[in-house]
Design a protein around this motif. Structure first.
Motif, PDB file in Angstrom:
ATOM      1  N   ASP A   1      40.417  40.682  38.867  1.00 63.38           N
ATOM      2  CA  ASP A   1      40.151  42.114  39.027  1.00 63.38           C
ATOM      3  C   ASP A   1      38.698  42.264  39.451  1.00 63.38           C
ATOM      4  OD1 ASP A   1      42.685  42.460  37.928  1.00 63.38           O
ATOM      5  OD2 ASP A   1      41.943  43.081  35.970  1.00 63.38           O
TER       6      ASP A   1
ATOM      7  N   TYR B   1      35.447  45.076  39.500  1.00 62.19           N
ATOM      8  CA  TYR B   1      34.928  46.322  38.937  1.00 62.19           C
ATOM      9  C   TYR B   1      33.680  46.747  39.685  1.00 62.19           C
ATOM     10  CZ  TYR B   1      37.927  45.994  34.830  1.00 62.19           C
ATOM     11  OH  TYR B   1      39.012  45.956  33.991  1.00 62.19           O
TER      12      TYR B   1
ATOM     13  N   ARG C   1      37.578  49.811  37.491  1.00 57.16           N
ATOM     14  CA  ARG C   1      38.312  48.726  38.151  1.00 57.16           C
ATOM     15  C   ARG C   1      38.780  49.257  39.505  1.00 57.16           C
ATOM     16  NH1 ARG C   1      42.757  45.825  34.841  1.00 57.16           N
ATOM     17  NH2 ARG C   1      43.395  47.985  34.575  1.00 57.16           N
TER      18      ARG C   1
ATOM     19  N   GLU D   1      42.953  45.170  41.358  1.00 56.31           N
ATOM     20  CA  GLU D   1      43.681  44.587  40.232  1.00 56.31           C
ATOM     21  C   GLU D   1      44.641  43.516  40.731  1.00 56.31           C
ATOM     22  OE1 GLU D   1      46.210  46.160  36.366  1.00 56.31           O
ATOM     23  OE2 GLU D   1      45.815  47.518  38.018  1.00 56.31           O
TER      24      GLU D   1
END
Length: 153
Positions: A79, A81, A86, A89
Motif C-alpha cells: 500500500d 500512503y 492510503r 492498496e
C-alpha cells in the motif's frame, strides 16, 4: 524521491532445484519505505506491506554447485500512503538484482518495478543501493517512524 527502507525476511532452507541450481525462497515479513517530506506533494510518502498473504520471493544461484553469484527477485504486495491517506492498496511489485554475492545484497543495484498511479502522482521503475544488515532495534525504530507518519501505532 529518496527513501529509506526497513525490511524483514523469513527465509526458507536452501534446496537444489530440478535443474541442479541452489536456491532459497523467502517471504517479506515486514517492509516500510519512508521518504523525507515531499514539498511537491506537501506530504510524506510511505510504502508498507498490504494486509494480505505475501508472495514468495527467490534467490537462485547462477552456477551449479555454488550458492553465489545469484539472482535475487523480491515480490511484495504493498500500500502507498500520502501522509495519513492510503492512496494505493494491494499493489503488486517486484525487484531484482544480480550478481548477488551475499544476503542482504551489498555493492549491487537493486532494480524495482513498483508501478502505481493515483490522483496525486504516479510511480514506476527505480533502484536502490546501499543495502546492509541492521539490528532489530534499528529496524523497529525505522518501522515505527514510518507508521507514525501514517498516524498508526
Amino acid at each position: 524521491m529518496v527513501f529509506d527502507a526497513y525490511m524483514r525476511l523469513i527465509r526458507q532452507a536452501p534446496v537444489t532445484n530440478g535443474l541442479g541450481f541452489r536456491q532459497f525462497e523467502f517471504t517479506i515479513d515486514a517492509w516500510e519505505l519512508t521518504n523525507t517530506f515531499s514539498p511537491g506533494l506537501n506530504a510524506d510518502v510511505t510504502f508498507t506491506l498490504s494486509d494480505t498473504v505475501q508472495p514468495r520471493s527467490i534467490c537462485i544461484a547462477q552456477q551449479r554447485e555454488r550458492d553465489y553469484p545469484s539472482l535475487i527477485v523480491y515480490s511484495a504486495i504493498y500500500d502507498v500512503y500520502l501522509g495519513t491517506t492510503r492512496i494505493v492498496e494491494n499493489q503488486p511489485g517486484v525487484a531484482y538484482a544480480t550478481p548477488v554475492w551475499e544476503i542482504p545484497p551489498r555493492n549491487v543495484t537493486v532494480a524495482f518495478e513498483k508501478p502505481f498511479e493515483s490522483d496525486q502522482f504516479s510511480f514506476s521503475a527505480g533502484c536502490c543501493e546501499g543495502m546492509r544488515a541492521i539490528t532489530q532495534e534499528e529496524f523497529e525504530a525505522g518501522a515505527a517512524a514510518a507508521r507514525a507518519v501514517r498516524g498508526q501505532s
